[in-house]
Design a protein around this motif. Structure first.
Motif, PDB file in Angstrom:
ATOM      1  N   ALA A   1      -5.147   8.697   0.521  1.00  0.00           N
ATOM      2  CA  ALA A   1      -5.870   8.348  -0.706  1.00  0.00           C
ATOM      3  C   ALA A   1      -5.899   6.836  -0.914  1.00  0.00           C
ATOM      4  CB  ALA A   1      -5.222   9.033  -1.916  1.00  0.00           C
ATOM      5  N   VAL A   2      -4.853   6.146  -0.488  1.00  0.00           N
ATOM      6  CA  VAL A   2      -4.779   4.694  -0.640  1.00  0.00           C
ATOM      7  C   VAL A   2      -5.426   3.983   0.547  1.00  0.00           C
ATOM      8  CG1 VAL A   2      -3.191   2.718  -0.750  1.00  0.00           C
ATOM      9  CG2 VAL A   2      -2.782   4.754  -2.164  1.00  0.00           C
ATOM     10  N   TYR A   3      -5.110   4.401   1.748  1.00  0.00           N
ATOM     11  CA  TYR A   3      -5.605   3.723   2.946  1.00  0.00           C
ATOM     12  C   TYR A   3      -7.049   4.071   3.297  1.00  0.00           C
ATOM     13  CZ  TYR A   3      -0.925   2.006   4.111  1.00  0.00           C
ATOM     14  OH  TYR A   3       0.285   1.356   4.098  1.00  0.00           O
ATOM     15  N   GLY A   4      -7.534   5.212   2.830  1.00  0.00           N
ATOM     16  CA  GLY A   4      -8.897   5.626   3.151  1.00  0.00           C
ATOM     17  C   GLY A   4      -9.012   6.284   4.512  1.00  0.00           C
ATOM     18  N   MET A   5      -7.897   6.525   5.143  1.00  0.00           N
ATOM     19  CA  MET A   5      -7.824   7.177   6.456  1.00  0.00           C
ATOM     20  C   MET A   5      -6.367   7.565   6.674  1.00  0.00           C
ATOM     21  SD  MET A   5      -8.008   3.793   8.980  1.00  0.00           S
ATOM     22  CE  MET A   5      -9.421   3.123   8.124  1.00  0.00           C
TER      23      MET A   5
ATOM     24  N   GLN B   1      -1.112  12.834   2.486  1.00  0.00           N
ATOM     25  CA  GLN B   1      -2.316  12.874   1.653  1.00  0.00           C
ATOM     26  C   GLN B   1      -2.360  11.714   0.677  1.00  0.00           C
ATOM     27  OE1 GLN B   1      -1.579  16.900   0.314  1.00  0.00           O
ATOM     28  NE2 GLN B   1      -3.479  17.604   1.277  1.00  0.00           N
ATOM     29  N   SER B   2      -1.211  11.356   0.113  1.00  0.00           N
ATOM     30  CA  SER B   2      -1.195  10.235  -0.828  1.00  0.00           C
ATOM     31  C   SER B   2      -1.491   8.930  -0.104  1.00  0.00           C
ATOM     32  CB  SER B   2       0.138  10.161  -1.574  1.00  0.00           C
ATOM     33  OG  SER B   2       1.195   9.774  -0.727  1.00  0.00           O
TER      34      SER B   2
ATOM     35  N   TRP C   1       3.678   5.927  -5.511  1.00  0.00           N
ATOM     36  CA  TRP C   1       3.488   6.080  -6.960  1.00  0.00           C
ATOM     37  C   TRP C   1       2.450   7.169  -7.238  1.00  0.00           C
ATOM     38  CZ3 TRP C   1       2.826   0.104  -7.607  1.00  0.00           C
ATOM     39  CH2 TRP C   1       4.052  -0.506  -7.391  1.00  0.00           C
ATOM     40  N   TYR C   2       1.409   7.207  -6.428  1.00  0.00           N
ATOM     41  CA  TYR C   2       0.367   8.231  -6.537  1.00  0.00           C
ATOM     42  C   TYR C   2       0.999   9.610  -6.302  1.00  0.00           C
ATOM     43  CZ  TYR C   2      -4.363  10.162  -5.665  1.00  0.00           C
ATOM     44  OH  TYR C   2      -5.542  10.873  -5.710  1.00  0.00           O
ATOM     45  N   LEU C   3       1.818   9.710  -5.266  1.00  0.00           N
ATOM     46  CA  LEU C   3       2.511  10.958  -4.952  1.00  0.00           C
ATOM     47  C   LEU C   3       3.446  11.356  -6.085  1.00  0.00           C
ATOM     48  CD1 LEU C   3       3.229  13.237  -2.972  1.00  0.00           C
ATOM     49  CD2 LEU C   3       4.862  11.658  -1.906  1.00  0.00           C
ATOM     50  N   ASP C   4       4.204  10.396  -6.623  1.00  0.00           N
ATOM     51  CA  ASP C   4       5.097  10.682  -7.745  1.00  0.00           C
ATOM     52  C   ASP C   4       4.326  11.265  -8.928  1.00  0.00           C
ATOM     53  OD1 ASP C   4       7.234   9.649  -6.287  1.00  0.00           O
ATOM     54  OD2 ASP C   4       7.265   7.726  -7.380  1.00  0.00           O
TER      55      ASP C   4
ATOM     56  N   ARG D   1       0.829  -1.206   0.000  1.00  0.00           N
ATOM     57  CA  ARG D   1       0.000   0.000   0.000  1.00  0.00           C
ATOM     58  C   ARG D   1       0.865   1.258   0.000  1.00  0.00           C
ATOM     59  NH1 ARG D   1      -2.176  -3.827   3.314  1.00  0.00           N
ATOM     60  NH2 ARG D   1      -4.383  -4.351   3.022  1.00  0.00           N
ATOM     61  N   ASN D   2       1.962   1.231   0.745  1.00  0.00           N
ATOM     62  CA  ASN D   2       2.845   2.402   0.779  1.00  0.00           C
ATOM     63  C   ASN D   2       3.469   2.663  -0.585  1.00  0.00           C
ATOM     64  OD1 ASN D   2       2.345   2.911   3.483  1.00  0.00           O
ATOM     65  ND2 ASN D   2       4.095   1.720   4.174  1.00  0.00           N
TER      66      ASN D   2
END
Length: 105
Positions: free
Chosen positions: A72-76, A68-69, A52-55, A46-47
């Motif tokens: 977005a993945v963890y939902g919390m 924040q990224s 990758w989302y942050l990149d 997940r990290n």
């Protein structure tokens, strides 16, 4: 591997986004699967996905933080997820991780 010719760039991007959202929803639902298990089996967790989302955001000059990224993945918030769902890695999990880290990718 390239996308089928019948898909225009917008449609391909929409399909990829839908697949990403489904993957994230699946990972959120499977809190029993620890990140170390994902790393040991798939080479990402997940990290990694959050990174990758942050990149992708940074490549576009968008002001997104690591926290924040991860949210977005963890939902919390990540710290909340760890308290709720993360367990201590077993010795076997740690050894498998160490072995995998030494393998060429």
């Amino acid at each position: 591997m390239s996308a089928p010719a019948a898909l225009d760039e917008t449609t391909r991007t929409e399909l990829e986004a839908a697949a990403f959202r489904r993957l994230v929803a699946h990972l959120r639902a499977r809190t029993d699967v620890q990140n170390i298990d994902l790393m040991n089996l798939a080479g990402f967790c997940r990290n990694c996905l959050a990174n990758w989302y942050l990149d992708a955001a940074q490549e576009r000059g968008l002001p997104l933080s690591k926290d924040q990224s991860r949210e977005a993945v963890y939902g919390m918030p990540y710290e909340e997820w760890k308290v709720r769902h993360q367990s201590e890695a077993s010795d076997a999990q740690k050894q498998a991780f160490d072995r995998a880290a030494g393998e060429p990718h």
